[in-house]
Write a protein that holds these residues in place. Structure first.
Motif, PDB file in Angstrom:
ATOM      1  N   LYS A  44      19.486 -77.693  10.438  1.00 47.16           N
ATOM      2  CA  LYS A  44      19.864 -78.850   9.602  1.00 47.16           C
ATOM      3  C   LYS A  44      20.962 -79.655  10.289  1.00 47.16           C
ATOM      4  N   PHE A  45      20.954 -80.947  10.025  1.00 51.62           N
ATOM      5  CA  PHE A  45      21.987 -81.820  10.588  1.00 51.62           C
ATOM      6  C   PHE A  45      22.716 -82.519   9.436  1.00 51.62           C
ATOM      7  N   LEU A  46      24.033 -82.642   9.604  1.00 49.80           N
ATOM      8  CA  LEU A  46      24.851 -83.294   8.594  1.00 49.80           C
ATOM      9  C   LEU A  46      25.427 -84.569   9.197  1.00 49.80           C
ATOM     10  N   GLY A  47      25.260 -85.676   8.498  1.00 46.89           N
ATOM     11  CA  GLY A  47      25.783 -86.946   9.005  1.00 46.89           C
ATOM     12  C   GLY A  47      26.852 -87.501   8.101  1.00 46.89           C
ATOM     13  N   GLY A  48      27.802 -88.230   8.697  1.00 43.63           N
ATOM     14  CA  GLY A  48      28.823 -88.877   7.883  1.00 43.63           C
ATOM     15  C   GLY A  48      30.091 -89.136   8.678  1.00 43.63           C
ATOM     16  N   VAL A  54      25.614 -83.287  -0.175  1.00 47.99           N
ATOM     17  CA  VAL A  54      25.876 -84.701   0.105  1.00 47.99           C
ATOM     18  C   VAL A  54      26.910 -85.217  -0.891  1.00 47.99           C
ATOM     19  N   GLY A  55      27.883 -85.952  -0.370  1.00 43.83           N
ATOM     20  CA  GLY A  55      28.951 -86.483  -1.230  1.00 43.83           C
ATOM     21  C   GLY A  55      30.246 -85.709  -1.079  1.00 43.83           C
ATOM     22  N   ASP A  56      30.155 -84.482  -0.507  1.00 48.76           N
ATOM     23  CA  ASP A  56      31.367 -83.684  -0.291  1.00 48.76           C
ATOM     24  C   ASP A  56      32.164 -84.220   0.896  1.00 48.76           C
ATOM     25  N   THR A  57      33.461 -83.952   0.872  1.00 51.18           N
ATOM     26  CA  THR A  57      34.292 -84.119   2.068  1.00 51.18           C
ATOM     27  C   THR A  57      34.836 -82.742   2.405  1.00 51.18           C
ATOM     28  N   VAL A  58      34.638 -82.328   3.656  1.00 54.19           N
ATOM     29  CA  VAL A  58      35.121 -81.008   4.072  1.00 54.19           C
ATOM     30  C   VAL A  58      36.135 -81.175   5.201  1.00 54.19           C
ATOM     31  N   GLU A  95      27.442 -87.445   4.230  1.00 51.73           N
ATOM     32  CA  GLU A  95      26.645 -88.505   3.592  1.00 51.73           C
ATOM     33  C   GLU A  95      25.154 -88.231   3.676  1.00 51.73           C
ATOM     34  N   ASP A  96      24.767 -87.266   4.518  1.00 54.12           N
ATOM     35  CA  ASP A  96      23.333 -87.014   4.721  1.00 54.12           C
ATOM     36  C   ASP A  96      23.149 -85.584   5.249  1.00 54.12           C
ATOM     37  N   ILE A  97      22.146 -84.902   4.731  1.00 54.49           N
ATOM     38  CA  ILE A  97      21.756 -83.588   5.277  1.00 54.49           C
ATOM     39  C   ILE A  97      20.265 -83.673   5.547  1.00 54.49           C
ATOM     40  N   PHE A  98      19.867 -83.386   6.804  1.00 57.57           N
ATOM     41  CA  PHE A  98      18.470 -83.652   7.156  1.00 57.57           C
ATOM     42  C   PHE A  98      17.973 -82.720   8.251  1.00 57.57           C
ATOM     43  N   THR A  99      16.675 -82.749   8.452  1.00 55.43           N
ATOM     44  CA  THR A  99      16.069 -82.023   9.573  1.00 55.43           C
ATOM     45  C   THR A  99      15.517 -83.068  10.542  1.00 55.43           C
ATOM     46  N   TYR A 100      15.254 -82.622  11.788  1.00 52.95           N
ATOM     47  CA  TYR A 100      14.608 -83.534  12.732  1.00 52.95           C
ATOM     48  C   TYR A 100      13.749 -82.747  13.707  1.00 52.95           C
ATOM     49  N   ASP A 101      12.646 -83.312  14.078  1.00 54.52           N
ATOM     50  CA  ASP A 101      11.707 -82.666  14.995  1.00 54.52           C
ATOM     51  C   ASP A 101      12.319 -82.601  16.406  1.00 54.52           C
ATOM     52  N   LYS A 102      12.689 -81.399  16.824  1.00 50.89           N
ATOM     53  CA  LYS A 102      13.389 -81.264  18.106  1.00 50.89           C
ATOM     54  C   LYS A 102      12.474 -81.542  19.306  1.00 50.89           C
ATOM     55  N   GLN A 103      11.195 -81.291  19.131  1.00 55.27           N
ATOM     56  CA  GLN A 103      10.247 -81.570  20.213  1.00 55.27           C
ATOM     57  C   GLN A 103      10.172 -83.081  20.477  1.00 55.27           C
ATOM     58  N   GLU A 104      10.057 -83.840  19.383  1.00 55.88           N
ATOM     59  CA  GLU A 104       9.979 -85.301  19.510  1.00 55.88           C
ATOM     60  C   GLU A 104      11.265 -85.831  20.150  1.00 55.88           C
ATOM     61  N   TRP A 105      12.376 -85.292  19.673  1.00 54.82           N
ATOM     62  CA  TRP A 105      13.702 -85.658  20.182  1.00 54.82           C
ATOM     63  C   TRP A 105      13.776 -85.387  21.688  1.00 54.82           C
ATOM     64  N   TRP A 159      21.514 -97.320  21.820  1.00 55.85           N
ATOM     65  CA  TRP A 159      22.025 -95.943  21.788  1.00 55.85           C
ATOM     66  C   TRP A 159      20.930 -95.006  22.292  1.00 55.85           C
ATOM     67  N   THR A 160      21.302 -94.006  23.085  1.00 53.58           N
ATOM     68  CA  THR A 160      20.262 -93.202  23.724  1.00 53.58           C
ATOM     69  C   THR A 160      20.308 -91.705  23.437  1.00 53.58           C
ATOM     70  N   ILE A 161      21.467 -91.191  23.024  1.00 54.42           N
ATOM     71  CA  ILE A 161      21.566 -89.739  22.829  1.00 54.42           C
ATOM     72  C   ILE A 161      22.075 -89.430  21.425  1.00 54.42           C
ATOM     73  N   PRO A 162      21.322 -88.659  20.643  1.00 53.93           N
ATOM     74  CA  PRO A 162      21.796 -88.321  19.291  1.00 53.93           C
ATOM     75  C   PRO A 162      23.109 -87.530  19.346  1.00 53.93           C
ATOM     76  N   ILE A 163      24.041 -87.885  18.485  1.00 54.83           N
ATOM     77  CA  ILE A 163      25.324 -87.175  18.382  1.00 54.83           C
ATOM     78  C   ILE A 163      25.325 -86.562  16.987  1.00 54.83           C
ATOM     79  N   VAL A 164      25.147 -85.257  16.924  1.00 55.19           N
ATOM     80  CA  VAL A 164      24.861 -84.625  15.632  1.00 55.19           C
ATOM     81  C   VAL A 164      25.754 -83.412  15.342  1.00 55.19           C
ATOM     82  N   PHE A 165      25.837 -83.124  14.062  1.00 58.10           N
ATOM     83  CA  PHE A 165      26.537 -81.926  13.581  1.00 58.10           C
ATOM     84  C   PHE A 165      25.475 -81.021  12.979  1.00 58.10           C
ATOM     85  N   ASP A 166      25.325 -79.815  13.543  1.00 57.48           N
ATOM     86  CA  ASP A 166      24.250 -78.933  13.087  1.00 57.48           C
ATOM     87  C   ASP A 166      24.789 -77.761  12.289  1.00 57.48           C
TER      88      ASP A 166
END
Lengths: 423, 111
Positions: A149-153, A96-100, A115-125, A76-83
């Motif tokens: 912030k990014f939400l995964g699930g 985390v744990g909610d369904t919206v 299922e997850d709420i997180f941050t990520y270094d955009k420069q590294e990305w 996999w090469t490109i992050p697919i994220v919800f911000d």
């Protein structure tokens, strides 16, 4: 069972029954989403991005950036994220744990199990995915514009999109693509990735790719009028920039190559994928290969500067990246093609691999072709089919507010590919 | 001679006839499979003014070194001016007329 990218089962996450969908969303918090997120929800739910079942969690983003794989080792090469911003997360009270319920234009779109709420270094990305952190790179710009912030699930589409004409005739989900290929009896299918209206140089790229794909297979079926190797023109429909061709012109002109007989009906087909180009060059080439694997294609054409922008990538970087991935990790074979051009000495469209009249060669510059169309001057049929020209001009009037190219007016008032109706 | 930055006006048969009548039949050059283009020169000052007045226009510094994406009605008017003046150095007059008349310029006859 249909198998998609990574050898995983290709599954739709779509509820087609309206009553079941209404029950599923009852009482859920509503979270409106912008166009990009809505299109990625749709693509995930139908399996275009299989094996993703939802927006990525941190482990998958991290592994994509660092290893070019999902956390489970799938390429996999490109992050697919919800911000989302912290404020939005707080305002909606999401944890985390909610369904919206994700909504688009005030109508239900999909459920999202956070299922997850997180941050990520955009420069590294950016450095890893785009090979640069320069803010003027469109992919880097998009990454920088993501909220913090990014939400995964997992996602489940509860209200399938309705496609506006003329897109409706060309919309195929991955499972629909596969069913169509079976119906056509195609054993091998090569993809032509495009965001252009076709000139004859593009036609020859497709012919080159078809021949390379068909290779050692028998010719009798093709001679008999029922090809066993097909060409899929899978256009990318997504975010537009001023100067791009209007989407309707892309789809209709590509299909016209078939309807006007430049490609036989039994070996050519046009569809589209919803995706905002990231211009990630080699990394995006792999992403395109993944999508087309999920559509059921066996081969994928890659030309010079595939999905590139500016001078960020070597012309053949999108070819060389395949050398770094073990063949068994991708279920699709890349077909690398060279540049086709017009040679007045040869008197025909030819390939740089064959033509020795280097000083006389005339390249198909996208800029030149755009200029010709912009002036409304009908090109010679050696480089541009008259029917294609007429369709492009017709699209300019019908969909482009007088221009075959995207203008601020088209961006503001143009008909989008899809809409989300009330459930 | 100072460097110039062309605006490429594509020439069909109708336009070619008009150019020939204006004594400019030898001005277009063949670029792609017999397609003819008339390169109307701009100076660097004129180029910058064109890019400022017509925001959709772009200067393609990477490949063609020309001003691209000018709308059809703009290039039609430039072409009309070339034919009327029987020369290709028309951008000074074009810009001056547009700056004076604004959008009314598009419907004005070239005297």
């Amino acid at each position: 069972m249909e198998i998609g990218h990574g050898g995983k089962e290709l599954k739709e996450r779509v509820i087609y029954d309206k009553e079941e969908a209404k029950k599923k969303i009852k009482g859920l918090k509503e979270v409106p989403v912008r166009r990009q997120i809505a299109t990625e929800v749709i693509s995930i739910a139908y399996g275009f991005f299989s094996p993703l079942e939802g927006f990525m969690k941190k482990a998958d983003v991290e592994s994509t950036v660092k290893n070019m794989t999902l956390a489970d080792g799938t390429v996999w090469t490109i992050p697919i994220v919800f911000d989302m911003s912290d404020k939005e997360i707080a305002d909606f009270g999401i944890k985390v744990g909610d369904t919206v319920l994700l909504t688009r234009n005030n109508n239900p779109l999909a459920t999202f199990e956070v299922e997850d709420i997180f941050t990520y270094d955009k420069q590294e990305w950016s450095q890893s995915v785009y090979g640069t952190t320069e803010a003027k790179h469109p992919g880097v710009k998009r990454t920088n514009e993501y909220k913090d912030k990014f939400l995964g699930g997992k996602l489940t589409l509860v209200n399938p999109p309705k496609f506006n004409p003329p897109f409706d005739a060309y919309w195929h989900t991955p499972l629909m693509h596969r069913a169509k290929f079976k119906e056509k009896g195609w054993k091998r299918i090569v993809n032509h990735q495009t965001r252009n209206v076709p000139h004859t140089g593009h036609e020859w790229l497709m012919k080159h790719a078809w021949m390379a794909t068909h290779a050692e297979l028998s010719m009798e079926e093709t001679e008999g009028g029922k090809a066993i190797t097909g060409i899929l023109v899978n256009a990318i429909i997504g975010e537009k920039r001023p100067g791009d061709y209007v989407d309707q012109a892309i789809i209709l002109s590509q299909d016209a190559l078939r309807t006007y007989g430049y490609f036989r009906d039994d070996l050519h087909m046009t569809t589209f994928t919803l995706w905002d180009m990231r211009y990630a060059g080699p990394k995006e080439a792999i992403h395109h290969a993944i999508i087309r694997t999920n559509l059921g294609l066996t081969h994928h054409m890659f030309g010079r500067d595939h999905a590139g922008v500016g001078t960020y990538y070597h012309s053949y970087a999108a070819h060389r990246i395949f050398d770094t991935i073990p063949k068994e990790k991708l279920r699709i074979t890349p077909i690398f093609v060279l540049e086709w051009l017009f040679c007045p000495h040869c008197g025909e469209v030819t390939c740089i691999a064959f033509c020795g009249h280097k000083k006389e060669q005339q390249q198909f510059s996208g800029t030149l072709i755009r200029g010709i169309l912009m002036d409304g001057v009908k090109p010679t049929r050696l480089i541009f089919r008259p029917e294609i020209f007429d369709i492009v001009m017709d699209c300019a009037e019908k969909y482009g507010f007088g221009s075959p190219f995207v203008t601020p007016e088209y961006l503001e008032k143009g008909t989008p590919a899809f809409r989300i109706d009330p459930l | 001679m100072a460097e110039t930055y062309p605006i490429n006006v594509w020439i069909n048969e109708d336009r070619f006839e008009k150019l020939k009548s204006a004594g400019l039949g030898d001005m277009p050059r063949e670029v792609l499979a017999g397609m003819k283009v008339l390169a109307v020169p701009t100076t660097d000052v004129q180029r910058d003014k064109v890019l400022k007045l017509f925001s959709m226009a772009k200067y393609d510094a990477a490949t063609t070194k020309s001003i691209e994406q000018l709308p059809k009605h703009v290039k039609d008017k430039i072409f009309d001016l070339v034919v009327a003046r029987k020369k290709i150095d028309v951008m000074e007059e074009f810009l001056s007329k547009f700056e004076q008349a604004g959008d009314a310029f598009w419907s004005q006859q070239i005297a």
